[in-house]
Design an enzyme around this catalytic site. Structure first.
Site, mmCIF file in Angstrom:
data_model
loop_
_atom_site.group_PDB
_atom_site.id
_atom_site.type_symbol
_atom_site.label_atom_id
_atom_site.label_comp_id
_atom_site.label_asym_id
_atom_site.label_seq_id
_atom_site.Cartn_x
_atom_site.Cartn_y
_atom_site.Cartn_z
ATOM 1 N N SER A 11 0.804 -1.227 0.000
ATOM 2 C CA SER A 11 0.000 0.000 0.000
ATOM 3 C C SER A 11 0.838 1.279 0.000
ATOM 4 O O SER A 11 0.379 2.323 -0.454
ATOM 5 C CB SER A 11 -0.949 0.005 1.206
ATOM 6 O OG SER A 11 -0.220 -0.183 2.408
ATOM 7 N N ASN A 82 2.528 -5.235 6.209
ATOM 8 C CA ASN A 82 1.364 -6.110 6.424
ATOM 9 C C ASN A 82 1.720 -7.321 7.274
ATOM 10 O O ASN A 82 0.910 -7.786 8.074
ATOM 11 C CB ASN A 82 0.778 -6.540 5.076
ATOM 12 C CG ASN A 82 0.176 -5.360 4.344
ATOM 13 O OD1 ASN A 82 -0.722 -4.708 4.847
ATOM 14 N ND2 ASN A 82 0.699 -5.055 3.169
ATOM 15 N N ASP A 186 -5.738 7.499 9.099
ATOM 16 C CA ASP A 186 -5.888 6.115 9.581
ATOM 17 C C ASP A 186 -4.795 5.723 10.577
ATOM 18 O O ASP A 186 -4.827 4.640 11.154
ATOM 19 C CB ASP A 186 -5.955 5.118 8.413
ATOM 20 C CG ASP A 186 -4.630 4.956 7.652
ATOM 21 O OD1 ASP A 186 -3.594 5.486 8.105
ATOM 22 O OD2 ASP A 186 -4.645 4.291 6.592
ATOM 23 N N HIS A 189 -0.937 4.546 7.564
ATOM 24 C CA HIS A 189 -0.278 4.926 6.310
ATOM 25 C C HIS A 189 0.231 6.372 6.370
ATOM 26 O O HIS A 189 -0.285 7.174 7.137
ATOM 27 C CB HIS A 189 -1.256 4.775 5.136
ATOM 28 C CG HIS A 189 -1.663 3.362 4.894
ATOM 29 N ND1 HIS A 189 -2.821 2.825 5.422
ATOM 30 C CD2 HIS A 189 -1.051 2.366 4.206
ATOM 31 C CE1 HIS A 189 -2.908 1.553 5.055
ATOM 32 N NE2 HIS A 189 -1.844 1.245 4.323
#
EC number: 3.-.-.-
Length: 212
Positions: A11, A82, A186, A189
């Site tokens: 991401s 992740n 969030d 990120h």
């Protein structure tokens, strides 16, 4: 001459968190390269939110991606975020530190595999390309164990700088103490400012033989 920049990852390479129509670090780094080297840069991105390092490594076996890696003058890779998030979720339930060690070992092995695969694709004679591995920042500074694990992983990642064209970019140092400013809403990120800081850190690493 047009340079090719191939970006691989998760991401962060996608640019999640930057905001609507805002570029992530990849597009910003491309622009900086064009300014600094006075060359046009062609960008191709192979990235998806949620990818783990094993999946990024697997991408390097896909013929079209292999072709774009072979042609690349510059390659950036983001990964392991992740793997970290999954480890944290397991740790919250089981309180077993070994999940972090397993994830760290898994990521290190996969990063080594990526570099090995890139060398294989490029061939022994091609050394004019750059590989930039972005290490992990800590989006959870209040979790002491996460910081310990991330710092340990980053130390191991640094050891992969086995050739002049490979550099590990210290994203951890960029975000340390500036999480409020550099993380998006969030809180995981990067924000637009965070991505800009990442691209500046990449720029500061120089361009090696491409500057010749």
């Amino acid at each position: 001459m047009t340079l090719q920049y191939t970006a691989l990852g998760d991401s962060l390479t996608v640019g999640v968190g930057a905001g609507l129509f805002e570029p992530g670090f990849v597009q910003r780094y491309k622009r900086k390269m064009e300014e600094d080297l006075n060359e046009e840069v062609s960008l191709i991105v192979f990235a998806k939110s949620g990818l783990e390092t094993s999946e990024i490594l697997a991408m390097l076996n896909e013929p079209f991606i292999m072709e774009q890696v072979k042609k690349a003058d510059v390659i950036t890779i983001t990964g392991c975020g992740n793997d970290l998030l999954q480890s944290l979720e397991i740790y919250e339930k089981e309180k077993d530190e070994h999940v972090f060690l397993e994830a760290s070992s898994h990521c290190q092995k996969n990063y080594s595999g990526m570099l090995e695969k890139i060398r294989e694709i490029k061939g022994e004679k091609d050394t004019r390309y750059l590989v930039r591995l972005l290490n992990l920042y800590n989006p959870f500074p209040s979790i002491e164990l996460a910081d310990k694990w991330i710092s340990g992983f980053n130390r191991h990642l640094k050891q992969l700088e086995s050739a002049p064209q490979i550099k590990v970019i210290d994203t951890y140092a960029v975000f340390k103490g500036r999480e409020k400013e550099y993380l998006s809403i969030d809180r995981v990120h990067p924000s637009s400012r965070g991505y800009e800081a990442m691209s500046e850190k990449l720029r500061a690493a120089g361009y090696g033989r491409l500057e010749g």
